[in-house]
Design an enzyme around this catalytic site. Sequence first.
Site, mmCIF file in Angstrom:
data_model
loop_
_atom_site.group_PDB
_atom_site.id
_atom_site.type_symbol
_atom_site.label_atom_id
_atom_site.label_comp_id
_atom_site.label_asym_id
_atom_site.label_seq_id
_atom_site.Cartn_x
_atom_site.Cartn_y
_atom_site.Cartn_z
ATOM 1 N N GLU A 189 38.819 26.926 36.953
ATOM 2 C CA GLU A 189 37.590 26.956 37.669
ATOM 3 C C GLU A 189 36.447 26.745 36.938
ATOM 4 O O GLU A 189 35.417 27.456 36.513
ATOM 5 C CB GLU A 189 37.205 28.640 38.046
ATOM 6 C CG GLU A 189 38.472 29.123 38.888
ATOM 7 C CD GLU A 189 38.041 30.552 39.667
ATOM 8 O OE1 GLU A 189 37.108 31.037 39.295
ATOM 9 O OE2 GLU A 189 38.834 31.043 40.355
ATOM 10 N N GLU A 395 45.584 31.153 41.975
ATOM 11 C CA GLU A 395 45.239 32.338 42.156
ATOM 12 C C GLU A 395 44.868 32.674 43.458
ATOM 13 O O GLU A 395 44.380 31.802 44.305
ATOM 14 C CB GLU A 395 43.927 32.601 41.206
ATOM 15 C CG GLU A 395 44.003 32.870 39.601
ATOM 16 C CD GLU A 395 42.851 32.861 39.127
ATOM 17 O OE1 GLU A 395 41.551 33.378 39.476
ATOM 18 O OE2 GLU A 395 42.383 32.397 37.933
HETATM 19 C C1 FCB Z 1 38.724 34.066 39.458
HETATM 20 C C2 FCB Z 1 38.917 34.061 37.911
HETATM 21 C C3 FCB Z 1 39.934 35.361 37.382
HETATM 22 C C4 FCB Z 1 39.591 36.519 37.881
HETATM 23 C C5 FCB Z 1 39.536 36.348 39.628
HETATM 24 C C6 FCB Z 1 39.342 37.705 40.437
HETATM 25 O O1 FCB Z 1 37.337 33.357 39.645
HETATM 26 O O2 FCB Z 1 39.475 32.971 37.664
HETATM 27 O O3 FCB Z 1 39.896 35.132 36.016
HETATM 28 O O4 FCB Z 1 38.474 37.043 37.622
HETATM 29 O O5 FCB Z 1 38.413 35.273 40.015
#
Ligand code: FCB
Length: 492
Positions: A189, A395
């Site tokens: 990210e 994620e």
């Molecule tokens: C993302 C991050 C991760 C976590 C999630 C909830 O942006 O990559 O580390 O904090 O959000």
Amino acid sequence: MTTLENRPIPVSAAQPLDASPALAFPPGFVWGAATASYQIEGAHDEDGRTPSIWDTFSRTDGRVFDGHTGDVADDHYHRYVEDVALMKRLGLASYRFSVAWPRITPAVTADALGPVNPAGLAFYDRLVDELLGAGISPAATLYHWDLPQALEDAGGWTDRRTAERFGEYAAVVAQHLGDRLATIITLNEPWCSAYLGYASGVHAPGRQEPAAALAAVHHLNLAHGLAVSAVREHAPSAQVAITLNLAWVRPQDPADVNDVDAARRVDGLQNRVFLDPVLHGRYPSDVLADTASVTDWSFVHDGDLQIVHQPLDALGLNYYSPTVVRAWDGTGERDQSDGHGASAASPWVGSDDLEFPAPVGPVTDMGWPIEADGLRQLLLRLHREAPGLPLHVTENGAAYPDVLTEDGAVHDVERIAYLHQDFDALHQAITEGVDVRGYYLWSLLDNFEWSYGYSKRFGIVHVDYQTQRRTLKDSAHWYADVIRRNGLVGGS
Ligand code: FCB
């Protein structure tokens, strides 16, 4: 102590294992879970590790909820064996973790990488071997936000030397671990690193300098490219990817040209400013124009875009919630419910007239709206834009205010419902022809949720921060069931 008792929860346990799943995933689909170094490891000053920008930020008054730090976190540094055993119990095929740069080259400066720290590398050696021994494929992210503080002191991501040092650090990790890593993800990210770190300041290093944020965007892209070259050279068998948190952005009123333009600008700043250089070797001209009053982009040197633009083996997408935007007419108080934390300074560099209306539907404990279809839409978009490039959801998950019952259970039905919807959307995208190879749930464990500290719980495994006791939540049992079936049975 890890709880390894066999508590029968499985929400769909009523269905025999051989019941054919209503949502069957492709054979070999990789089910995983994700974490990140600063959020779980603890051991902040052990075995030669030096401070990262998150150590400094979390020690700065008022930056992190209740002054929480990652000093101990989940103590995973010492408990990784138990944690891998939990992963094995869940049936994970892969585990996505990140490597803490300050453990690997703790004396790095802007001008020199400095010596490699064998004790720091040894931790990841042990972790990777433990994973392989458990039949779990390791996917390592090289940068999940814990920049060595010494680099920030010299300018951090606003200085191109940080990108150069990152390329060298990537080579070290690739040399030592690369033959055992299935996947190496360069950056996690970069949108957050650049804009939350340097524009809105809600993340480390907490700066509020719009031009610096755009320099950081470019140097992160450059760092990605340099790391891809380093990994190709030193770990030719590893798959190389980058993880982006793309916005599924919609204008509040699709018939309002100003709202439509607001959505275009968010798409430019969050999505295309990374996708275009990485996938196509160019910066989007509308973003350059929108930000011309902030910077002339002279930090982009001849040849940089060729470095950034290299063939990848996969692209990682992180998805949590949708984004709705409208143009602000300049009157009243501007609504900034973009889900990226409260700050007087906007992360939307060069676009101060954007407004993000408060969500209307259901939200998670983060206040993030729940709309699973965004996952499908983003996967379809990537499939159209990069045909042939395998995708991974690196994620996805949700925070809820979990309660540990006296008999040691966490009935997190809302998290299960959230995941179920997203698995549905994911399955639909695959049915529509998108080549999604894997899914990593965020997160394996409750952990340090950045500026929210330990106040937000994303884990499918509950962590008692006093005792470090791990307890499988109902969602963990449910996920284990999904993994066993490689799909979901009807109504589960
Ligand atoms: C993302 C991050 C991760 C976590 C999630 C909830 O942006 O990559 O580390 O904090 O959000």
